[in-house]
Write a protein that holds these residues in place. Structure first.
Motif, mmCIF file in Angstrom:
data_model
loop_
_atom_site.group_PDB
_atom_site.id
_atom_site.type_symbol
_atom_site.label_atom_id
_atom_site.label_comp_id
_atom_site.label_asym_id
_atom_site.label_seq_id
_atom_site.Cartn_x
_atom_site.Cartn_y
_atom_site.Cartn_z
ATOM 1 N N ALA A 93 0.832 -1.207 0.000
ATOM 2 C CA ALA A 93 0.000 0.000 0.000
ATOM 3 C C ALA A 93 0.868 1.259 0.000
ATOM 4 C CB ALA A 93 -0.932 0.003 1.202
ATOM 5 N N ILE A 94 1.890 1.265 0.833
ATOM 6 C CA ILE A 94 2.792 2.419 0.861
ATOM 7 C C ILE A 94 3.425 2.618 -0.514
ATOM 8 C CG2 ILE A 94 5.013 3.223 1.775
ATOM 9 C CD1 ILE A 94 3.212 3.468 3.973
ATOM 10 N N ARG A 95 3.882 1.494 -1.090
ATOM 11 C CA ARG A 95 4.532 1.597 -2.388
ATOM 12 C C ARG A 95 3.553 2.135 -3.435
ATOM 13 N NH1 ARG A 95 6.103 -3.535 -2.901
ATOM 14 N NH2 ARG A 95 4.573 -4.020 -4.521
ATOM 15 N N HIS A 96 2.317 1.614 -3.392
ATOM 16 C CA HIS A 96 1.342 2.058 -4.392
ATOM 17 C C HIS A 96 1.011 3.530 -4.244
ATOM 18 C CE1 HIS A 96 -0.096 -2.385 -4.582
ATOM 19 N NE2 HIS A 96 1.025 -2.184 -5.220
ATOM 20 N N ASN A 97 0.915 4.011 -3.013
ATOM 21 C CA ASN A 97 0.632 5.435 -2.813
ATOM 22 C C ASN A 97 1.753 6.288 -3.413
ATOM 23 O OD1 ASN A 97 -1.423 4.678 -0.409
ATOM 24 N ND2 ASN A 97 -1.680 6.793 -1.040
ATOM 25 N N VAL A 175 -0.545 -5.620 -13.466
ATOM 26 C CA VAL A 175 -0.955 -4.549 -14.378
ATOM 27 C C VAL A 175 -2.086 -3.691 -13.834
ATOM 28 C CG1 VAL A 175 -0.257 -5.777 -16.466
ATOM 29 C CG2 VAL A 175 -2.567 -6.035 -15.639
ATOM 30 N N ASN A 176 -2.809 -4.181 -12.831
ATOM 31 C CA ASN A 176 -4.038 -3.434 -12.508
ATOM 32 C C ASN A 176 -3.776 -2.048 -11.931
ATOM 33 O OD1 ASN A 176 -3.304 -4.303 -9.957
ATOM 34 N ND2 ASN A 176 -5.181 -5.443 -9.572
ATOM 35 N N LEU A 177 -2.661 -1.898 -11.209
ATOM 36 C CA LEU A 177 -2.372 -0.560 -10.690
ATOM 37 C C LEU A 177 -2.203 0.431 -11.839
ATOM 38 C CD1 LEU A 177 -1.775 1.108 -8.129
ATOM 39 C CD2 LEU A 177 0.632 0.668 -8.541
ATOM 40 N N TRP A 178 -1.490 -0.012 -12.881
ATOM 41 C CA TRP A 178 -1.257 0.876 -14.022
ATOM 42 C C TRP A 178 -2.549 1.136 -14.779
ATOM 43 C CZ3 TRP A 178 3.081 3.069 -13.102
ATOM 44 C CH2 TRP A 178 4.049 2.373 -12.374
ATOM 45 N N LEU A 264 -4.113 0.567 -1.129
ATOM 46 C CA LEU A 264 -3.725 1.939 -0.842
ATOM 47 C C LEU A 264 -4.021 2.149 0.641
ATOM 48 C CD1 LEU A 264 -5.273 3.953 -3.819
ATOM 49 C CD2 LEU A 264 -2.877 3.405 -3.475
ATOM 50 N N ILE A 265 -3.258 3.031 1.273
ATOM 51 C CA ILE A 265 -3.446 3.199 2.711
ATOM 52 C C ILE A 265 -4.898 3.565 3.035
ATOM 53 C CG2 ILE A 265 -2.719 4.485 4.744
ATOM 54 C CD1 ILE A 265 -0.524 2.832 3.840
ATOM 55 N N GLY A 266 -5.448 4.480 2.235
ATOM 56 C CA GLY A 266 -6.819 4.901 2.505
ATOM 57 C C GLY A 266 -7.792 3.734 2.445
#
Lengths: 312, 448
Positions: A93-97, A175-178, A264-266
């Motif tokens: 989550a941190i990385r994705h944020n 791929v889903n984050l992108w 994501l953190i949220g």
């Protein structure tokens, strides 16, 4: 507020009239001023500080929300320790944020500037394009996640249908984050474009003329004259990008509740606190971590703003 | 210890109002209100419609009973059935029923604040841990004096019983989880429902040979794959182990659970690929159009196909271990609880008892386009579809009934640990040791 209070005392020549004016404040005026100060303070304290400090307090306990506050079991830093060590979604989550932040900073911003510059040239149909690009901003992010589902769906989506591929756009964690960032950028670009468009309209045309007379090319003019003049807009865009990426939540929530590559953190806070799961302590600890990360950016921003004000 | 309080709890109202009332409230309720309004990110406001005002009601003779239901008016038959029951009760007993209809997900997500605020007297809820946790917290009323209820057999009584041995729940309907298939597709290919594990493997191999994916599979929402875990665990380790695992009394990193995942891994090649991006509706469509042969899901699979289910049939998941058998299944039960915070306890109990009766079930099924499968065995089955008649038979014949993972275990654990962990397994089926170790660590932290 602090500056207006101090001003009369430092400025001695203006002191007598100010003092007289202060004395003349009737009971009614005092009431009005008191109310104008008290109301915002009550709102800020009640809606911002008390819940924030409450979250910090709760983050040191475990509580399932049943019964009185004395059913809270205080566990010290246990929640934080669990989050960092045995809670698998946390580090992703941190990385994705952070990826979210970097992505929004680069692609939609550059594309937005480009579109703004092009549309600013008043070509044919520029109003139409302006509206078309801005349209997604009007839609809620949750709705955007849904609209793009129609493109991304593995079995029934447009993209796989047209290209004959079998990519699982929303489901494959690689791929889903992108895919989501592209969907989000679709909206964000229009936002940035509009801000820069407004900024460009506000640039004094004599600056361009002067640059042209000096023989500067258009590209040079933009980067050395126009862009620096738009500093306030740049600042706003930076702030918006930071806010958007820290509060990013709704789009991943509608897609898969922030799981499987979209942590994501949220979304993690929401998973633990909203809904049936009621890990109030654990969720609060996540919220506090989010608050700490946000406050880093807020501090940097405020320092910048105050430094500028002092320079003026 | 944790006394429920009907009043003085601002969580049920919208945030701004609670912010204003804090000025006058005691310090404790200020803290409580703040904690909830702040932390639940405004979810407290969602059920504002449920809060009701404290002035009306009363608990005297013939007083109104407030009935909270988890289906909004737009929900179609699900709402119609509940509304029909409420109307029939008014007609029969003369008690006025005030209906409070809330959207299904909103109801579920706000249930905590709802029950601790000023809840309705009777409300729709689920059997299993979801019921037991409220019983333990004293939020729902002991209704053991209503039992036995005519027409509700022992397994339903069992499902209505909290760990303290008392009943807190009145069941009204249920639906089984089973392996669904299209009759026409099976007929055309000469396939038959498997009796044994060997039949089962042979059937799946034959399907693959004919270019049909044996199992449709979608887990984008996180919960559908729990059904697969449940059934494999019940087939491999038995019902009792499954239930004590759900209760947090068994190790998640033990050999039993690892065996479940191992078996699942060998079955994954027979499932649709990439389940994590597919909703259960999309998976159901794949089964419906013949791409996939079977689908393990609840009877609600019919809803996604947009048809009446004439061409659908099902069988229970076959036996995997002959010493365990195949007489357990997931069949979630819906029903009613009486809120301890409700104003009209007597009226609420009386209505709850009536809601469990055959008359109530008939009223519901006659008042809506699509019937449910009534828990009460006295209820008329004349409105049932073939699928429902068979469901009733299969569940009636089952020796043990589980409620589905997210109803049988702690909601915190199911939602924040099991969903991500099962998804992690589906992404990376070879790291079973890693997944089970992670589940166990988190289970230890949550179950304490």
């Amino acid at each position: 507020m602090a500056t207006t209070d101090e001003a009369p005392q430092t400025d001695e020549s203006a002191a007598p009239p100010t003092q007289r004016r202060e004395k003349r404040l009737g009971g009614h005026d005092r009431l009005v001023i008191g109310a104008m100060l008290a109301l915002p303070i009550v709102l800020v304290v009640g809606l911002v500080w008390v819940p924030a400090l409450g979250s910090v307090a709760l983050s040191f306990g475990t509580w399932n929300g049943f019964g009185d506050l004395d059913t809270i079991e205080w566990v010290g830093f246990q929640n934080y320790q669990d989050i960092a060590t045995i809670y698998p979604p946390f580090w992703p989550a941190i990385r994705h944020n952070l990826i979210w932040l970097a992505f929004l900073f680069v692609f939609p911003t550059l594309l937005g500037i480009l579109l703004a510059v092009v549309l600013d040239r008043e070509m044919r149909g520029s109003r139409f394009y302006q509206t078309a690009f801005y349209m997604p901003v009007v839609l809620s992010v949750a709705l955007i996640g849904f609209i793009w589902q129609l493109f991304y769906s593995r079995d029934q989506g447009l993209i796989n249908e047209v290209f004959g591929t079998e990519v699982d756009w929303y489901g494959d964690p690689d791929v889903n984050l992108w895919a989501v960032l592209v969907a989000n950028a679709w909206r964000h670009t229009g936002y940035v474009m509009l801000l820069y468009l407004a900024g460009l309209k506000g640039v004094d045309s004599t600056l361009r003329e002067a640059a042209a007379v000096d023989g500067a090319s258009e590209v040079r003019t933009f980067f050395h004259v126009i862009f620096p003049v738009m500093r306030p807009i740049n600042m706003i865009v930076v702030v918006i990008v930071v806010i958007e990426s820290l509060r990013a939540f709704d789009i991943v929530w509608v897609i898969n509740k922030g799981r499987n590559g979209l942590e994501l953190i949220g979304a993690l806070v929401a998973q633990n606190v909203i809904g049936e799961a009621t890990r109030y302590g654990f969720g609060s600890a996540l919220a506090v971590i989010m608050m700490l990360i946000s406050s880093i950016f807020i501090t940097i921003y405020l320092r910048n703003v105050f430094r500028e004000e002092r320079q003026r | 210890m944790s006394r429920p309080r009907p009043t003085g709890f601002p969580g049920g109202t919208s945030v701004p109002r609670s912010a204003l009332t804090t000025m006058a409230a005691s310090r404790r309720s200020v803290l409580r209100g703040m904690a909830l309004s702040g932390l639940a990110l405004g979810s407290g406001g969602l059920l504002a419609a449920c809060g009701g005002d404290d002035s009306g009601g009363g608990s005297g003779e013939g007083a109104t009973v407030k009935f909270g239901i988890n289906e909004a008016e737009s929900a179609g038959p699900a709402y119609d059935r509940l509304a029909a029951m409420a109307a029939a009760y008014t007609e029969e007993s003369g008690t006025e029923v005030s209906l409070n209809a809330v959207d299904h997900n909103t109801f579920q997500e706000s249930i905590n604040t709802y029950l601790q605020g000023s809840p309705d007297d009777v409300f729709t809820w689920f059997a299993g841990f979801r019921m037991a946790q409220f019983a333990e917290a004293g939020l729902i009323t002991d209704v053991s004096d209503l039992w036995p209820i005519d027409g509700l057999n022992d397994s339903f009584k069992q499902a209505s019983t909290a760990p303290d041995g008392k009943q807190y729940f009145v069941p009204v309907q249920y639906y089984p989880w089973a392996v669904f298939y299209r009759k026409s597709v099976f007929d055309k290919n000469g396939w038959a429902p498997p009796e044994t594990n060997d039949d089962f493997m042979a059937l799946m191999d034959d399907m693959q040979g004919k270019g049909v994916t044996p199992f449709a599979f979608g887990d984008k929402d996180g919960w559908p794959a729990m059904g697969t875990f449940d059934i494999l665990n019940m087939r491999l380790n038995g019902f009792d182990f499954h239930m004590s695992l759900m209760a947090g009394e068994e190790a998640w990193d033990g050999d039993e659970v690892k065996q479940v995942f191992e078996t699942w891994r060998t079955l994954l090649p027979y499932h649709q690929e990439d389940p994590l991006g597919r909703t259960w509706q999309e998976a159901a469509t794949a089964m419906g159009n013949g791409e996939c042969g079977m689908y393990l899901l609840g009877t609600f699979v019919v809803d996604a196909l947009g048809e009446n289910g004439e061409d659908l049939d099902f069988f229970t998941f076959p036996e995997l271990d002959s010493s365990i058998g195949s007489d357990a299944l997931d069949a979630p039960i819906d029903g009613f609880c009486v809120a301890a915070g409700g104003q009209n306890q007597e009226g609420g109990k009386a209505m709850a008892k009536w809601l469990g009766s055959a008359v109530a079930a008939d009223a519901a099924n006659n008042g809506a386009d699509a019937p449910f499968i009534a828990a009460n065995e006295g209820a008329s089955t004349s409105t049932y579809s073939d699928l429902q008649k068979k469901s009733a038979e299969v569940v009636g014949a089952a020796a043990n009934i589980a409620q589905f993972m997210d109803r049988d275990t702690n909601a915190d654990f199911a939602n924040t640990v099991m969903i991500p962990s099962i998804q992690e397994f589906l992404k990376n089926p070879d790291d079973i040791d890693g997944v089970t170790a992670s589940i166990q660590e988190q289970a230890a932290s949550i179950f304490g």
